[in-house]
Design an enzyme around this catalytic site. Structure first.
Site, PDB file in Angstrom:
ATOM      1  N   GLY A   1       0.826  -1.205   0.000  1.00  0.00           N
ATOM      2  CA  GLY A   1       0.000   0.000   0.000  1.00  0.00           C
ATOM      3  C   GLY A   1       0.854   1.246   0.000  1.00  0.00           C
ATOM      4  O   GLY A   1       2.071   1.193   0.151  1.00  0.00           O
TER       5      GLY A   1
ATOM      6  N   GLY B   1       7.414   7.321   6.274  1.00  0.00           N
ATOM      7  CA  GLY B   1       6.506   7.985   5.334  1.00  0.00           C
ATOM      8  C   GLY B   1       7.132   9.157   4.600  1.00  0.00           C
ATOM      9  O   GLY B   1       6.445   9.924   3.929  1.00  0.00           O
TER      10      GLY B   1
ATOM     11  N   GLY C   1       2.707   3.639   1.397  1.00  0.00           N
ATOM     12  CA  GLY C   1       3.298   3.846   2.717  1.00  0.00           C
ATOM     13  C   GLY C   1       3.799   5.264   2.911  1.00  0.00           C
ATOM     14  O   GLY C   1       4.023   5.717   4.028  1.00  0.00           O
ATOM     15  N   ARG C   2       4.031   5.935   1.790  1.00  0.00           N
ATOM     16  CA  ARG C   2       4.478   7.326   1.902  1.00  0.00           C
ATOM     17  C   ARG C   2       3.932   8.184   0.777  1.00  0.00           C
ATOM     18  O   ARG C   2       4.437   9.267   0.505  1.00  0.00           O
ATOM     19  CB  ARG C   2       5.985   7.388   1.912  1.00  0.00           C
ATOM     20  CG  ARG C   2       6.615   6.690   0.716  1.00  0.00           C
ATOM     21  CD  ARG C   2       8.041   6.991   0.684  1.00  0.00           C
ATOM     22  NE  ARG C   2       8.725   6.162  -0.272  1.00  0.00           N
ATOM     23  CZ  ARG C   2       9.978   6.347  -0.611  1.00  0.00           C
ATOM     24  NH1 ARG C   2      10.656   7.315  -0.061  1.00  0.00           N
ATOM     25  NH2 ARG C   2      10.551   5.557  -1.468  1.00  0.00           N
TER      26      ARG C   2
ATOM     27  N   ASP D   1       4.185  -4.512  -7.429  1.00  0.00           N
ATOM     28  CA  ASP D   1       3.575  -3.294  -6.862  1.00  0.00           C
ATOM     29  C   ASP D   1       4.121  -2.030  -7.528  1.00  0.00           C
ATOM     30  O   ASP D   1       3.635  -0.937  -7.255  1.00  0.00           O
ATOM     31  CB  ASP D   1       3.782  -3.228  -5.344  1.00  0.00           C
ATOM     32  CG  ASP D   1       5.225  -3.430  -4.940  1.00  0.00           C
ATOM     33  OD1 ASP D   1       5.770  -4.508  -5.225  1.00  0.00           O
ATOM     34  OD2 ASP D   1       5.828  -2.501  -4.371  1.00  0.00           O
TER      35      ASP D   1
ATOM     36  N   LYS E   1       4.194  12.451  -2.546  1.00  0.00           N
ATOM     37  CA  LYS E   1       5.063  11.348  -2.131  1.00  0.00           C
ATOM     38  C   LYS E   1       6.040  11.893  -1.096  1.00  0.00           C
ATOM     39  O   LYS E   1       6.819  12.794  -1.397  1.00  0.00           O
ATOM     40  CB  LYS E   1       5.811  10.789  -3.345  1.00  0.00           C
ATOM     41  CG  LYS E   1       6.642   9.547  -3.040  1.00  0.00           C
ATOM     42  CD  LYS E   1       7.120   8.901  -4.334  1.00  0.00           C
ATOM     43  CE  LYS E   1       8.056   7.728  -4.083  1.00  0.00           C
ATOM     44  NZ  LYS E   1       8.533   7.137  -5.345  1.00  0.00           N
TER      45      LYS E   1
ATOM     46  N   ARG F   1       3.336  14.021  -7.625  1.00  0.00           N
ATOM     47  CA  ARG F   1       3.279  13.215  -8.847  1.00  0.00           C
ATOM     48  C   ARG F   1       1.924  13.370  -9.502  1.00  0.00           C
ATOM     49  O   ARG F   1       0.916  13.604  -8.833  1.00  0.00           O
ATOM     50  CB  ARG F   1       3.490  11.724  -8.521  1.00  0.00           C
ATOM     51  CG  ARG F   1       4.803  11.416  -7.915  1.00  0.00           C
ATOM     52  CD  ARG F   1       5.144   9.947  -8.081  1.00  0.00           C
ATOM     53  NE  ARG F   1       4.305   9.040  -7.282  1.00  0.00           N
ATOM     54  CZ  ARG F   1       4.619   7.771  -7.101  1.00  0.00           C
ATOM     55  NH1 ARG F   1       5.696   7.243  -7.671  1.00  0.00           N
ATOM     56  NH2 ARG F   1       3.844   6.997  -6.358  1.00  0.00           N
TER      57      ARG F   1
ATOM     58  N   ASP G   1       7.181   4.585 -10.098  1.00  0.00           N
ATOM     59  CA  ASP G   1       8.002   4.380  -8.897  1.00  0.00           C
ATOM     60  C   ASP G   1       9.499   4.302  -9.230  1.00  0.00           C
ATOM     61  O   ASP G   1      10.117   3.236  -9.255  1.00  0.00           O
ATOM     62  CB  ASP G   1       7.569   3.123  -8.121  1.00  0.00           C
ATOM     63  CG  ASP G   1       6.379   3.425  -7.221  1.00  0.00           C
ATOM     64  OD1 ASP G   1       5.780   4.506  -7.362  1.00  0.00           O
ATOM     65  OD2 ASP G   1       6.046   2.586  -6.372  1.00  0.00           O
TER      66      ASP G   1
HETATM   67  P1  AMP Z   1       9.171   0.938  -3.236  1.00  0.00           P
HETATM   68  O1  AMP Z   1      10.023  -0.262  -3.463  1.00  0.00           O
HETATM   69  O2  AMP Z   1       9.946   2.209  -2.983  1.00  0.00           O
HETATM   70  O3  AMP Z   1       8.204   1.126  -4.339  1.00  0.00           O
HETATM   71  O4  AMP Z   1       8.363   0.721  -1.877  1.00  0.00           O
HETATM   72  C1  AMP Z   1       7.804  -0.505  -1.473  1.00  0.00           C
HETATM   73  C2  AMP Z   1       6.813  -0.287  -0.357  1.00  0.00           C
HETATM   74  O5  AMP Z   1       7.443   0.313   0.779  1.00  0.00           O
HETATM   75  C3  AMP Z   1       5.648   0.607  -0.710  1.00  0.00           C
HETATM   76  O6  AMP Z   1       4.516   0.097  -0.077  1.00  0.00           O
HETATM   77  C4  AMP Z   1       6.060   1.935  -0.129  1.00  0.00           C
HETATM   78  O7  AMP Z   1       4.951   2.741   0.151  1.00  0.00           O
HETATM   79  C5  AMP Z   1       6.793   1.522   1.130  1.00  0.00           C
HETATM   80  N1  AMP Z   1       7.806   2.499   1.553  1.00  0.00           N
HETATM   81  C6  AMP Z   1       9.002   2.751   0.981  1.00  0.00           C
HETATM   82  N2  AMP Z   1       9.658   3.704   1.652  1.00  0.00           N
HETATM   83  C7  AMP Z   1       8.867   4.081   2.685  1.00  0.00           C
HETATM   84  C8  AMP Z   1       8.983   5.028   3.760  1.00  0.00           C
HETATM   85  N3  AMP Z   1      10.047   5.812   3.899  1.00  0.00           N
HETATM   86  N4  AMP Z   1       7.960   5.109   4.629  1.00  0.00           N
HETATM   87  C9  AMP Z   1       6.872   4.344   4.506  1.00  0.00           C
HETATM   88  N5  AMP Z   1       6.697   3.438   3.536  1.00  0.00           N
HETATM   89  C10 AMP Z   1       7.676   3.297   2.635  1.00  0.00           C
HETATM   90 MG    MG Z   2       6.651   1.204  -5.053  1.00  0.00          MG
END
Ligand code: AMP
Ligand code: MG
Length: 484
Positions: free
Chosen positions: A90, A122, A92-93, A248, A109, A172, A258
């Site tokens: 989901g 986040g 997350g940030r 994802d 973001k 974004r 992403d």
């Molecule tokens: P990503 O590989 O960057 O696309 O992130 C994978 C997952 O980790 C996604 O669900 C993001 O929302 C979550 N995520 C990555 N970095 C953070 C962060 N600093 N705080 C919260 N969630 C994060």
């Molecule tokens: Mg991602």
């Protein structure tokens, strides 16, 4: 053109049942300041570009002050990460502010934690925000489907990664942020109704021609297969490695989504791994088309409750030929040839000699635009790039035969090739220089210079010709990982 206060939010995602998201609020950031503002994207979404001068621009685009009419939500999704299913990811940030009445969705973001942050902060660091901002603009300039970015807002607020960095928020823009993993989550939970609701939502907004079709779900899957195949072909043809092709991070619209530890090829190396966290090379450059297929199979599986297995199989079976056709057409255009399979052996042979001679992929193709097809022409500027000159000569002879067969005229071909072979790409070291200036000197001029340069990657920009050069030695020591 709208002001921030009059943006016409429609918020159709927030109108879906609460199962699909969590309502969220951003967490204020200390002393936000505007670092960069993309006037093109503002105009695209109907926001007056002069709003860059609004007194509250940094407050709005950091999430410190809510935009009137926005209904921020964090979307739920899951996904296969490095081959393994992770059941709850989901946003997350990221938070979706909503979509405008023209269909463009706005997302912040780095505006603080959400129920899907899984213990993380986040936040996004300035470094990764600059990379995404620049690369999404670069991809758009290269005519490659991508999410866009409106702005970067920075803050002195510390963020803890391998070292202490500072926070930033990226705004974004996309027609959709729905991912393959957005479907997977309901498949694995056995929530067929939710799966159908989401599929109907995406079909109604993005594939409206299919709404009334009896076989709308297989046809929807087929569209995603074609769009993904096209995206993979673009990445391979331009020499872009995404780095984290988890499901994802796969857009349901076939957009580049992403941006993390991505990288453009410098020297041509099919085994290139841009992400230092990718120890096995699962997402190495040459793997991307196959990973695209693997990810589509995960999506197809997630959609099986909505269709016969055979229909799902049939939809994904078109991937190899869709990919191959797009890829060879793009590569033919890079060679100044008409689309079609004829160029396959020529492309294969070329990639072999580029690899063997460790040539810079982008520089070679740009130089090839000025190929002299007269018999016996030596093409010294190109030939001299090669250690194995006989190898180049043999390939050039074959290339000349193809050009002659198509009655190609050098000047005409050169002009066409320069519209598909970029002079400028976002090489890692260019991003790194901009990041260091921004981080160490609070000087954002390099970010803005690169942004302007990469909007027009095919145009000669003589005052910035050094930006087209091969990377300096220190570039090989830049380490890019998932940490952002
Ligand atoms: P990503 O590989 O960057 O696309 O992130 C994978 C997952 O980790 C996604 O669900 C993001 O929302 C979550 N995520 C990555 N970095 C953070 C962060 N600093 N705080 C919260 N969630 C994060
Ligand atoms: Mg991602």
């Amino acid at each position: 053109m709208h002001t921030f206060e009059t943006l016409p939010f429609a918020n159709s995602f927030a109108a879906l049942p609460p199962l699909f998201y969590s309502a969220v609020q951003s967490t204020p950031l200390a002393d936000p300041h505007l670092i960069s503002f993309n006037a093109d994207v503002a105009a695209l979404i109907g926001l007056d570009p002069a709003q860059a001068q609004h007194v509250d621009v940094a407050s709005y685009l950091s999430g410190n002050v809510s935009l009137p009419g926005a209904q921020p939500v964090a979307a739920l999704y899951a996904g296969h990460q490095f081959g393994h299913y992770v059941q709850q990811l989901g946003d997350g940030r990221a938070m979706l502010l909503g979509e405008l009445d023209n269909g463009w969705e706005l997302q912040l973001k780095g505006a603080g934690p959400t129920p899907y942050s899984r213990g993380s902060d986040g936040r996004a660091v300035l470094r990764s925000t600059i990379r995404e901002y620049l690369c999404s603009e670069a991809m758009h300039g290269l005519d490659i489907p991508t999410t866009r970015a409106l702005s970067i807002v920075g803050s002195p607020q510390p963020v803890y990664r391998e070292q202490v960095e500072t926070a930033a928020v990226l705004t974004r823009v996309s027609q959709s942020f729905v991912r393959f993993g957005s479907f997977e989550v309901y498949f694995y939970r056995g929530q067929k109704d939710a799966l159908r609701t989401l599929a109907d939502y995406v079909i109604a907004r993005h594939y409206p021609d299919l709404v009334d079709a009896a076989d709308k779900y297989p046809r929807f899957l087929r569209e995603v297969v074609i769009n993904t195949a096209r995206l993979m072909a673009h990445w391979q043809a331009v020499g872009f490695a995404h780095g984290v092709m988890n499901t994802d991070n796969m857009s349901i619209l076939g957009l580049t989504l992403d941006y993390g530890p991505f990288g453009f090829l410098d020297t041509y190396d099919p085994g290139f791994i841009c992400n230092h966290s990718d120890e096995t090379g699962r997402y190495a450059f040459k793997q991307q088309p196959d990973i695209g297929a693997w990810n589509l199979t995960r999506l197809a599986q997630a959609l099986t409750p909505l269709m016969e297995i055979d229909a799902a199989k049939e939809a994904i079976a078109i991937y190899p030929s869709a990919y191959a056709t797009h890829y060879i057409d793009l590569m033919s255009a890079k060679l100044g040839l008409q689309p079609g399979k004829e160029a396959v052996p020529l492309v294969t042979a070329l990639l072999e000699i580029l690899h063997k001679n460790q040539l810079d992929y982008t520089i070679f193709f740009r130089a090839l635009c000025n190929f002299d097809s007269t018999p016996d022409a030596l093409n010294a500027p190109l030939r001299d790039l090669f250690v194995d000159r006989a190898g180049f000569d043999a390939w050039a002879a074959d290339y000349r035969t193809h050009l002659a067969a198509q009655r190609s005229i050098d000047a005409v071909r050169a002009a066409a090739m320069k519209r598909v072979n970029p002079k400028y790409i976002l090489r890692n070291h260019l991003a790194e220089i901009a990041i260091r200036k921004a981080r160490d000197e609070a000087d954002f001029s390099e970010v803005n210079r690169l942004h302007a340069l990469l909007r027009r990657p095919f145009d000669e920009q003589p005052e910035l010709h050094t930006y087209a050069a091969a990377p300096p030695d220190w570039a090989s020591r830049i380490s890019v990982s998932c940490s952002s």
